[in-house]
Motif scaffolding. Structure first.
Motif, PDB file in Angstrom:
ATOM      1  N   LEU A  47       0.819  -1.206   0.000  1.00  0.00           N
ATOM      2  CA  LEU A  47       0.000   0.000   0.000  1.00  0.00           C
ATOM      3  C   LEU A  47       0.848   1.249   0.000  1.00  0.00           C
ATOM      4  CD1 LEU A  47      -2.793  -1.015   2.503  1.00  0.00           C
ATOM      5  CD2 LEU A  47      -3.184  -0.183   0.195  1.00  0.00           C
TER       6      LEU A  47
ATOM      7  N   LEU B 151      -0.524   4.789  -1.944  1.00  0.00           N
ATOM      8  CA  LEU B 151      -1.866   5.026  -1.413  1.00  0.00           C
ATOM      9  C   LEU B 151      -1.798   5.747  -0.088  1.00  0.00           C
ATOM     10  CD1 LEU B 151      -4.921   4.624  -1.387  1.00  0.00           C
ATOM     11  CD2 LEU B 151      -4.557   2.408  -0.331  1.00  0.00           C
TER      12      LEU B 151
ATOM     13  N   ASP C 187      -7.097  -3.544   3.766  1.00  0.00           N
ATOM     14  CA  ASP C 187      -7.135  -4.037   2.389  1.00  0.00           C
ATOM     15  C   ASP C 187      -7.294  -5.554   2.440  1.00  0.00           C
ATOM     16  OD1 ASP C 187      -6.929  -4.635  -0.248  1.00  0.00           O
ATOM     17  OD2 ASP C 187      -4.873  -3.973  -0.492  1.00  0.00           O
TER      18      ASP C 187
ATOM     19  N   ASP D 163      -5.935  -5.959  -3.066  1.00  0.00           N
ATOM     20  CA  ASP D 163      -5.801  -5.259  -4.343  1.00  0.00           C
ATOM     21  C   ASP D 163      -4.986  -3.974  -4.225  1.00  0.00           C
ATOM     22  OD1 ASP D 163      -7.543  -3.670  -2.948  1.00  0.00           O
ATOM     23  OD2 ASP D 163      -9.137  -3.670  -4.461  1.00  0.00           O
TER      24      ASP D 163
ATOM     25  N   LYS E 127      -5.586  -1.448  -2.286  1.00  0.00           N
ATOM     26  CA  LYS E 127      -6.416  -0.290  -1.977  1.00  0.00           C
ATOM     27  C   LYS E 127      -7.203  -0.551  -0.700  1.00  0.00           C
ATOM     28  CE  LYS E 127      -7.213   0.706  -6.894  1.00  0.00           C
ATOM     29  NZ  LYS E 127      -8.253   0.865  -7.946  1.00  0.00           N
ATOM     30  N   THR E 128      -7.444   0.511   0.063  1.00  0.00           N
ATOM     31  CA  THR E 128      -8.345   0.390   1.209  1.00  0.00           C
ATOM     32  C   THR E 128      -9.704  -0.067   0.698  1.00  0.00           C
ATOM     33  OG1 THR E 128      -7.185   2.082   2.449  1.00  0.00           O
ATOM     34  CG2 THR E 128      -9.450   1.658   3.088  1.00  0.00           C
ATOM     35  N   ASP E 129     -10.307  -1.011   1.400  1.00  0.00           N
ATOM     36  CA  ASP E 129     -11.492  -1.712   0.897  1.00  0.00           C
ATOM     37  C   ASP E 129     -12.643  -0.802   0.494  1.00  0.00           C
ATOM     38  OD1 ASP E 129     -10.204  -4.077   1.235  1.00  0.00           O
ATOM     39  OD2 ASP E 129     -11.382  -4.758   2.950  1.00  0.00           O
TER      40      ASP E 129
ATOM     41  N   THR F 277      -8.547  10.122   3.651  1.00  0.00           N
ATOM     42  CA  THR F 277      -7.127  10.078   3.292  1.00  0.00           C
ATOM     43  C   THR F 277      -6.323   9.421   4.409  1.00  0.00           C
ATOM     44  OG1 THR F 277      -7.341  12.154   2.063  1.00  0.00           O
ATOM     45  CG2 THR F 277      -5.116  11.450   2.635  1.00  0.00           C
TER      46      THR F 277
END
Length: 369
Positions: free
Chosen positions: A13, A18, A138, A142, A144-146, A318
């Protein structure tokens, strides 16, 4: 999900960009002139809530810090809040569901272990905002945060632990320092590994040979109690480290430091304790005489800032990473040990901090691999 999988996930991440370290750590909201009075009304219906990890809200550590941040923000906003404690992993999802059913509009999960339950609940309840302490959530693997309704708050505590390892090496006369943790979660081992890196840096700079007992940087494994309770397992683990001749001990995992303190007092030897998360000298004065310092992460400030923003209708998903640069992590004062440490130590630590911030000193962690 395995611990190693989530470790790689966290690192991925950050590497993917991200997780963005903010330019400055969120500062605590200013107190109103009339003590206890709310500084501004929250949006209609705002109800912040929290679920603890095992250890409870009186752990003198990360659960307590999260609770205090929530409590302060709720008081500032003039709203009621709800907090529920978890005794085991099986409590996580039911506790979150309880808060959903009680019309909570913001749910804060405290701890790496709650990520799975938090991610599932956030997806199922897109109209509720979530804050995840110590995990970016995550669970889909993937990068990204879910869900867009989850704000991760995580901390690169290896940086502050590096400084603690250097300080422990400076203080140690036995040339042996020790550490142990609750469970081998990345949010636990990050302290232990950063601590060991600081010892390595001391040895390199001073031509010394201070040893670390309880953590192996090559295998990324060490001594763990199997949980986060101040119980016989924690006492046995601490005793095993102390019996190897260390004179500085870093326990990582909420209230297990209390077991370490009891072992130190029973040893008949001068052994310094290092606290984690909070400045334990302030949160638990009963062990103040043992504390060399504490490795801090400002969970309370992060929670308070997130609750204040959400309460005023400005929830921001964020991610936030606490570092030395933004004061999200740091080393507590030496307090009673001020006269016992080398007079040169603080100046050396100041230079190390500057070097970590400017990149001339590298500190490895799962957040920067």
């Amino acid at each position: 999900m395995t611990i190693s999988t989530r470790t790689r996930l966290l690192g991925g991440l950050v590497a993917a960009g991200l997780v963005v370290a903010l330019a400055g750590c969120a500062s605590a909201p200013e107190e109103s002139e009339s003590s206890g009075a709310a500084t501004g009304a929250a949006v209609a219906g705002f109800k912040p809530c929290m679920v603890s990890d095992a250890g409870g809200f009186d752990d003198k550590s990360f659960n307590q810090l999260g609770y205090e941040g929530l409590q302060k923000a709720a008081e500032e906003l003039g709203v009621d809040f709800k907090a529920v404690e978890s005794n085991s992993e099986t409590d996580f999802a039911p506790n979150i569901d309880t808060l959903v059913n009680q019309n909570c509009t913001l749910i804060i999960t405290v701890g790496f272990a709650l990520a799975q339950a938090a991610g599932e609940a956030a997806k199922a309840n897109p109209d509720i905002d979530f804050v995840s302490i110590d995990d970016p959530v995550d669970n889909d693997f993937d990068g990204k945060t879910d869900s867009p309704n989850i704000k991760p708050i995580i901390f690169d505590t290896a940086q502050a632990a590096f400084m603690a390892g250097y300080a422990a090496s400076s203080f140690s006369e036995a040339k042996k320092v020790g550490t142990f943790g609750g469970m081998n979660f990345p949010t636990v081992s990050i302290f232990m590994d950063g601590f060991a890196q600081g010892v390595e840096y001391w040895n390199k700079e001073k031509g010394d040979n201070v040893q670390v007992v309880g953590w192996n940087r090559d295998t990324q494994d060490g001594s763990f109690t199997g949980g986060f309770d101040a119980n016989q397992d924690a006492i046995n683990t601490a005793q095993g480290i102390v019996d190897q001749g260390v004179d500085v001990l870093l326990p990582v995992g909420g209230p297990i430091y209390q077991s370490a303190a009891s072992v130190i007092r029973g040893s008949g030897r001068d052994i310094a304790l290092i606290g984690v998360d909070a400045d334990v000298y302030e949160t638990d004065p009963t062990v103040g005489d043992l504390l060399l310092t504490s490795i801090r992460k400002l969970i309370d400030v992060g929670v308070e800032d997130a609750v204040m923003a959400a309460g005023k209708g400005n929830f921001d998903a964020t991610p936030f990473v606490g570092t030395l640069k933004n004061d999200g992590v740091g080393l507590a004062p030496f307090h009673d040990f001020e006269s016992k440490v080398s007079p040169d130590l603080q100046g050396e630590l100041d230079k190390i901090k500057a070097g970590i911030i400017d990149g001339s000193i590298t500190v490895e962690s799962y957040l920067n691999k």
